[in-house]
Scaffold this motif. Sequence first.
Motif: not given
Lengths: 289, 552
Positions: A116, A119, A236, A270
Motif C-alpha cells: 500500500e 501505491t 482506505h 490498518y
Amino acid sequence: MTDHAPASTSAPAHGGHDDPMSHVPPGSLWPLLVMLPLCAIPFGVLSFTGTLKGSPLGPLTDPHVGLVMILGGTAFLLFALMGWCHQVIKEKAISHDLKAQQKDLQLYILLFLCAETTTFGAIFGYFYHRTIQDPAFGPPHGMHFGGPFAAYATFLLLSSSITCEIAHHALDHGKRSLSKMFFVITLLLGGAFLGMTGFEWGELFQKGFTPLALGENGSSAFAATFYTGTGFHALHVTIGLIMLFMVLMRLETGHFQGTRNFSVVAASWYWHFVDVVWVLLFITVYVVA
Amino acid sequence: MSAPAVMPPIKRYTGVMDWLTTVDHKKIGLMYFWFVLIMGLVGGALAGMIRIQLATPGAVWDAVQAAQLAGEQLPFNLYSEDRHFFNQIVTMHASVMIFFVIIPGLIAFANYIVPLMIGARDMAFPKMNAFGFWLLIPSAILMMTSFWVQGGAAATGWTAYPPLSLKGAGINPGQDMWIMGVHLAGLSSILAAINFIVTITNMRAPGMGWMKMPLFVWATFFTSIIQLLATPVLAAAVTMVLMDRNFGTTFCDAMKGGDPVLYQHIFWTYSHPAVYIMVLPAFGAISHIIAAFSHKKTFGYLGMVVAIGSITALGFVVWAHHMFTVGMPTGLQAYFMYATLLIGVPTGIKVFSWIATMWGGTLRFTAPMLCGIGFVSLFTIGGFGGLILAMVPTDQSLHDTYFVVGHFHMVLVGGSVLALFGMTYYWWPKMTGRMLSETTSKWVFWLMFWGTMITFMTMHLTGAAGMARRVPVYYADFKILNHITTFGYALTALSSLILFVQLLLSYRRPKITEDDPWKINDVQQSFEWATSSPPPVYNFATVPPIPVADQH
C-alpha cells in the motif's frame, strides 16, 4: 480479506505418530467463486458504458446485460467474500497451530501495508516531481481548501487512532465493554472525518472545481492529483471503517476470547497506517501546495 | 503433539471438484504450469504472426491490398483490416509473454517446489494461493477478448506510453481492458509475493537457518520482495492512464498540463525491477541444476545470496536507462548509466560461480544440465548486449531498434524460457512421478538453443544496421536478416510444440518409484528429494532430516 489462514499448515508435527492427513486443510471453492465476479464486473462496466456495441460478443453488446452483470457481480462478490471469511473463522476455531498462524498473519498485514505504501508513494512521487519541475503545477486560481477545517479533520483522525489503540488495549486486558465503547468512538471519529472530506469535496464541486479538466495548464493536473490522493485515502478510510465495524460486530457476538484477536490487530494496524498516510497527505496537499 | 480432542471430519472433494477447490500448493503449481504452457502457445502464435509479416519487406499486406484492389477474395485475410492490427499483435505478444508466461511460469515452480524445499506442508495462506492463480484467468480473458472489441486490442506496445494510450479519435476499449487485465494480474502477483515471503520467513523446517536455505528459495524470496514493492507502482501508473481516458483527469496528457514523461518514470520504476522478477528465480533454479549434475555443492553460496540481494536492490534504482532518449539532464543520464553497469558485477559473480561449480565436477550432460549450460551461455551473451545498451551514447543510437528487441529476447528466451525448460526437465519427475525421454528432451533443448541463437543474434545485427522496432514494413536491405530471423523463430516454435506434446504424453509413461531419480540428493541442500515422487498431499509425514550436503 485479511485473515485467510487455514487450519495448520505450519511446519510438520514432531514425532509423527498422528495422522498427517489431519493437518491437510479442506478444499475451498471460495477463491474460485470470488474470481467469477471479478471477471463479470469489468465486462459489465464495458458493456454498460456501451463500448462493446458492434463487437461480436453476443449478449454483452446490450447495456442492460452490463448493468445486471455489475449489480449481480457486486452482490455475488460480497456474498463470496463473506463465505470466504466465514470459512476462515470457522477453521480457525478448530485450529491447533494458533501461535504460528498469528505470526504468519501479522507478517501478512505488514507486507500488505508495504505494498500500500508504494501505491501511495507513486502518487506522492507524481506530486513532488511536478511541484519541483513545473511552476504552473498548483491549485487553480480561486480553489481554496484546507485551512482550519482540514486541521479539525486531521485532529479527528489522529484522535481516532488513539481511541482505537485504547480499545485494543482494553480488549487485551479483558475489558470488553470498555473496548466496545472505544471502538464505537473510533468509528464515529472516522465517520466524521470521512464526512468532512466529502463536505470539502462538495464545496469545491459547487465552486466548479470538479475533478474534470480545469484548463490547459499544470493546475488541472494538480486537481487530478488532489482528488486522486484524497479520494484514494478516503477509500482506505472506508475500508478501515468496515474492518473496525466487523471487529465490533464480532466483539458483540462474543468472538476474540483469549489470544484469538488477529482481526483486531489487523484492523488497528490498518487504521494507524491510514492515519500516517493522512499526515503525509496533509503536509503534501495542504501545506506544500 | 497429539490431535485435539474434538476434530470434526474434514470434507474432501474428488475429481474435477478436487481441482476447482484445491488449496494444495502442488496442485496449484501444476495448474499454473498448464495455464502457462497454453498461454505460451498463444504468445508463440502471436510471435509467429509477427514473424510471418516481417519475413519479407512488404509482405502480406501488400499482397492483400493488391488482391483487394483487383477485387479478389482471399481465403486468409487476417491482415486486411489495416496495419493497426500489427501493433495489436506486437502489444499482446509482449503482454501475454510477460504477464501470463514468464512471471507465472516461475511462480508455478516456486509454488510447487519452495514449500518442499523448506520442508513445509503447504504455503502459509493456501486459499490465498489458489485465489492468486484463479485471478490470472479473468485477467487473461480480458486481454484476449479485447481483440474482438471495437478498435481491437491495446496497440501501444506493452509499455502503454501516453499520449498513444490516451483516448484519441474513436473508442478503443481494448486499452481499458488491457489496463484492467494488468490490475488483476498485478493483484495476483502481489498476493503470491506476500504468501512466499511469509512462507519462507516463518515455515522453514527446524534447523534450516536463513543461510542454509536453498538458493531457489533465496531467489524466490528476493523476487517476492520486488513483486511486493514494485507491482503497486505499475498499478498506479496504468490507473493514471485509465483515469485520463475515462474520468477526464490530466495526469499524462501534455495538452492539458499533464506530464507523459513522468508516466514513463513511474512505469519503469515497476518494470525495470520486473525484469528481475522474470530472471531471479531462474538464477536460483539454475544453481541447483548445475550443482546437481556436476555432482558438487554450489560454489560460493554466500556470494550467490549476496549477488541476488544486490541485484534486487540495484534493480530499483536504474529504471531510467529505458529512457535515455526522452531528454533527461546529463547528470541523471550518467548516474543511471553507471548504476546500470554496476549490475554487471553481481551478475558476473553468479556466472563465475556457475562455471566454478562445474569446474572439476563429475559432469552429466542430461537435458536439464544442457538447459542450465545453455542458460549461462545465452544469458551472458544477452547480458553483454545489455552493457552496450546501458551506455548513454550507444543507447541513443540503438534505442528503439531491433538491437533492443534482440537484447531483451536473448535474456528472456535464452535466459528465462530456457531456464523454465530446464526446470521442467529437472523437476517433472518430482512433480508427476514420470521420467521424460532424454532423447526427445535433448532435441527440444538443441532446437530451442539454436532457434534462440539464430533468431535473436540476427536481431542484434538487424538493429545495429538500423531497422526500427514495431514497424510492419521495412527497407529491402534488411531482407536477408529478417529471413534468417523468421527461420530461427520456426525452430523455437517447433521446440516448444515438441515440449508441449512430450509433457502431455508423459502422463502415459510408467511411474517411477524413487524419491531421488537423478541420484543427486547427496549434493543438494534442499528437501524436495527426500519425499516420494510425486509427494503425498501433506508433503512430509515427519520433519525431514537435515540434507546431507549441510551436515558438514
